[in-house]
Design a protein around this motif. Structure first.
Motif, short mmCIF file in Angstrom:
data_model
loop_
_atom_site.label_atom_id
_atom_site.label_comp_id
_atom_site.label_asym_id
_atom_site.label_seq_id
_atom_site.Cartn_x
_atom_site.Cartn_y
_atom_site.Cartn_z
N TYR A 115 0.86 -1.17 0.00
CA TYR A 115 0.00 0.00 0.00
C TYR A 115 0.90 1.22 0.00
N SER A 116 0.30 2.38 -0.28
CA SER A 116 1.07 3.62 -0.18
C SER A 116 0.09 4.76 0.00
N GLY A 117 0.61 5.95 0.18
CA GLY A 117 -0.27 7.10 0.35
C GLY A 117 -0.03 7.79 1.67
N TYR A 118 -0.74 8.91 1.86
CA TYR A 118 -0.54 9.73 3.04
C TYR A 118 -1.33 9.19 4.23
N ALA A 119 -0.67 9.01 5.36
CA ALA A 119 -1.30 8.53 6.60
C ALA A 119 -1.98 7.18 6.42
N VAL A 120 -1.42 6.34 5.56
CA VAL A 120 -1.92 4.98 5.42
C VAL A 120 -0.86 4.05 6.00
N LYS A 121 -1.21 3.43 7.08
CA LYS A 121 -0.32 2.47 7.72
C LYS A 121 1.11 2.99 7.91
N PHE A 122 1.22 4.22 8.37
CA PHE A 122 2.54 4.78 8.66
C PHE A 122 3.24 3.98 9.77
N GLY A 123 2.43 3.42 10.68
CA GLY A 123 3.00 2.61 11.76
C GLY A 123 3.71 1.40 11.20
N GLU A 124 3.05 0.73 10.26
CA GLU A 124 3.65 -0.47 9.68
C GLU A 124 4.90 -0.12 8.86
N LYS A 125 4.87 1.06 8.25
CA LYS A 125 6.02 1.51 7.47
C LYS A 125 7.25 1.69 8.38
N LEU A 126 6.98 2.34 9.51
CA LEU A 126 8.04 2.57 10.48
C LEU A 126 8.56 1.22 11.01
N TYR A 127 7.63 0.35 11.31
CA TYR A 127 7.97 -1.00 11.78
C TYR A 127 8.85 -1.72 10.75
N SER A 128 8.49 -1.62 9.46
CA SER A 128 9.25 -2.30 8.42
C SER A 128 10.67 -1.75 8.31
#
Ligand SMILES: *[C@@H]1O[C@H](CO)[C@@H](O)[C@H](O)[C@H]1NC(C)=O
Length: 287
Positions: A115-128
């Motif tokens: 997925y991508s985009g603004y404020a979409v799963k930013f937590g998971e992005k940080l985690y990754s």
């Protein structure tokens, strides 16, 4: 009876000593790995600087900001600093343009998230990103996640982080409301916290559907991370709001950097920097 005891002591120390002999190559290999320098050569053991790994989250279309960062504060990471710094731009997925950029700059990591985009799963992005560092950067002592609109006063910030470096550090601009949380535009974590988080499971469902041990993604990186860390009582939180210029979403900049004599004499970081701002700030440092 006493004789049997002596025999027992002698034989158990023999067992212990032979174990040391058998396992010593293992210990030796471990310490020699630690002394390998990032340039691939070998240095004197334990004299190398601790390592600071920075991930700059960026969107594919933000080439201008990435180039401005490369040409300004990133270019000064090569000077003599108390920490060895390694950085990567962190993108969601490859495109033709970013692939060409990667071939030239060699400084991009794709998280390959679906997925991508603004404020979409930013937590998971940080985690990754933390998981990526845990798997690829065994020498890191502290790790940052930052945004592509942040200008770092390289020398000042690295000196500050060198004073603070700790394997359980949680550093940045702290929000005053709610749980303890550092804003995600620039957040530094000690490697122990990175390892702990990367060993847990992320849960993208609604909170009540997640296991207690799982990491809930609030969709925002900073609030997610604050919640994940709230389950530990040994985190060393160091807010540095006085030295960091941060702006909320939609907030108008209150500091005119063009009227500052030299921003980096007073502060460590400027948030919401345009490419022009970065070149302006960097030029002042060069003088
Ligand atoms: C993402 O995929 C590319 C290949 O498409 C691969 O080279 C890269 O290592 C992957 N990134 C991660 C973090 O696994």
């Amino acid at each position: 009876m006493a004789r049997r005891k002596v025999v027992l002591i002698i034989s158990s120390s023999l067992v212990f000593m032979s174990c040391m002999v058998v396992f010593s190559p293992y210990f030796m290999t471990k310490s020699s790995i630690q002394t390998k320098s990032s340039s691939g050569g070998w240095k004197e053991g334990f004299q190398r600087n601790p390592k600071f790994v920075i991930g700059i989250m960026s969107a594919n279309g933000n080439r201008e900001l990435r180039d401005a960062q490369r040409q300004t504060w990133i270019s000064s990471l090569r000077q003599d600093l108390p920490l060895d710094v390694e950085y990567k731009f962190v993108l969601d997925r490859p495109t033709q343009e970013t692939q060409a950029e990667l071939d030239r700059e060699r400084d991009i990591v794709y998280l390959n998230l679906s997925y991508s985009g603004y404020a979409v799963k930013f937590g998971e992005k940080l985690y990754s990103w933390f998981k990526y560092v845990a798997e690829h950067n065994h020498e890191a002592t502290i790790v940052a996640k930052m945004d592509d609109d942040v200008f770092l006063c390289t020398k000042q910030m690295i000196t500050r982080l060198n004073e603070l470096k700790h394997t359980r550090l949680y550093y940045g601009w702290q929000h005053q409301q709610g749980i303890v949380r550092i804003d995600e535009m620039f957040v530094v974590l000690g490697i122990d916290l990175v390892m702990r988080i990367s060993q847990r499971k992320i849960c993208s469902a609604k909170e009540f559907e997640c296991e207690k041990s799982e990491l809930v993604d609030t969709n925002w990186g900073g609030t997610s991370l604050g919640r994940w860390l709230s389950s530990y009582d040994d985190v060393i939180t160091v807010p540095d709001n006085a030295n960091i210029i941060y702006y909320h979403r939609g907030q108008k900049p209150s500091l005119d950097i063009r009227k500052e004599d030299n921003f980096c004499h007073k502060y460590l970081l400027y948030h919401k920097a345009s490419a022009d701002d970065m070149f302006f700030l960097f030029k002042k440092i060069q003088k």
